[in-house]
Design an enzyme around this catalytic site. Sequence first.
Site, short mmCIF file in Angstrom:
data_model
loop_
_atom_site.label_atom_id
_atom_site.label_comp_id
_atom_site.label_asym_id
_atom_site.label_seq_id
_atom_site.Cartn_x
_atom_site.Cartn_y
_atom_site.Cartn_z
N ARG A 1 27.25 39.05 51.36
CA ARG A 1 27.43 39.64 50.17
C ARG A 1 26.07 39.85 49.50
NH1 ARG A 1 31.65 36.12 46.60
NH2 ARG A 1 31.25 37.67 45.09
N ARG B 1 37.73 44.47 48.84
CA ARG B 1 39.05 44.13 48.41
C ARG B 1 39.82 45.58 47.91
NH1 ARG B 1 37.68 39.28 44.19
NH2 ARG B 1 37.55 37.33 45.66
N ASP C 1 38.35 40.41 38.96
CA ASP C 1 39.19 39.29 39.74
C ASP C 1 40.43 39.44 39.82
OD1 ASP C 1 36.57 38.13 40.64
OD2 ASP C 1 36.48 36.59 38.96
#
Length: 417
Positions: free
Chosen positions: A111, A334, A303
């Site tokens: 990340r 994602r 999220d």
Amino acid sequence: MLASVARGTSRFHNFSAARDCASTLGCIAALGAGWKQVNHPSADLPESDGQNGVAKNGGSIEVAGTGAALQAPAGPLDCGNSGSTMRMLSGILAGQPFTAELFGDESLSRRPMARIIKPLSEMGATITSSDGGRPPLKIRGGALRAIHYKPEVASAQVKSCVLFAGLFAQGETMVEEPIRTRDHGELALQAFGAEIQRQGTSTRIRGGERLSAIEAHVPGDLSSAAFFLCAATLFPGSHISLPGILMNPTRARLLDILTAMGLRISIGHIEQHHGELIGSIEARGAKWLGGTIAGADTAALIDEIPVLAAVAPYSENGLEVRDAKELRVKESDRVAAVTGNLRRMGAQVEERPDGFRIPGGQELHGAELDSYGDHRIAMAFAVAALRAQDETCIRGADAAGVSYPAFFTDLGAIAEP
């Protein structure tokens, strides 16, 4: 984290057993802030679950603050899977007179951390990292100077990191965001006694302020509640009640979007604790319409997008998500994880660099899916599988424990006929 540098002992009720929270507790303990499991005198709360030394949900902990000066850790600090731990704790470590190293698991090690390295370096900390600004991070802290920082990426974690560093800086630190993001860091700083000035998308903090211990009840997490709210959208006539949920205005946009997409929602029992709004949610499934998420809504729902996408094929009009490049650098990519798993379940999906388009009116079938080690992907596709034909298997489903260890137990309870 703030309790660790406050004067006195803070107590937190309804503390989560999530692995991310365990990572934070492990780090602050290594930095000299003691913590322990306690029981509230007016309630029969569970003891530690015996795993990672963390309370079960509903438990209480006490954190003995150091009054601002942490101690140098004996070894590297393990942040596990928690980007929140690494990014926000870095802000505090930047103002400490020692060197500390932070590392994480394989996912966290991918990340981006350049977004916090840049402002903390401008404030006077010396930080080294792996190639591309990835963990592990080695932070040599010390005297900091205040800055006026304009982050390129709208990120509440970056904002909180800089404001936490601002506690230890000389002068007034200001963060000016491109888009307003979640403000839990600002509200927490105020709860501990810091003077915060906010105007529009700008937040200021004056260095040298001392924090004092607090006692607080942690509300239910709206991002976790999103999985059950989206489950209700799949079954017209379904009903779910969620008490004691965080209703912070920078988070509650989710409820507006779900209502616009067809879920019937009512809110009650609103109270305020330490600046945070808490209330109960009643939701009933009706016609599930779908819609579009873009711009500021994307930042507000970053999220929750995985679970909204996972149930989108069942909607009438489908879902389009734009301006969501940030999803590419979460615990997993994602965008790729969502589109890949939906295709395995038989859905038509258009993947884009900054999002995707998922047509509505589709039915999904059971399949073998991958969580990609990402808690939100595991939980999102468990919800999608509720209405799929035949059985679904999710590899790495234990990733849910990063944020919600009891998720599959709770999902099983509401999904029973």
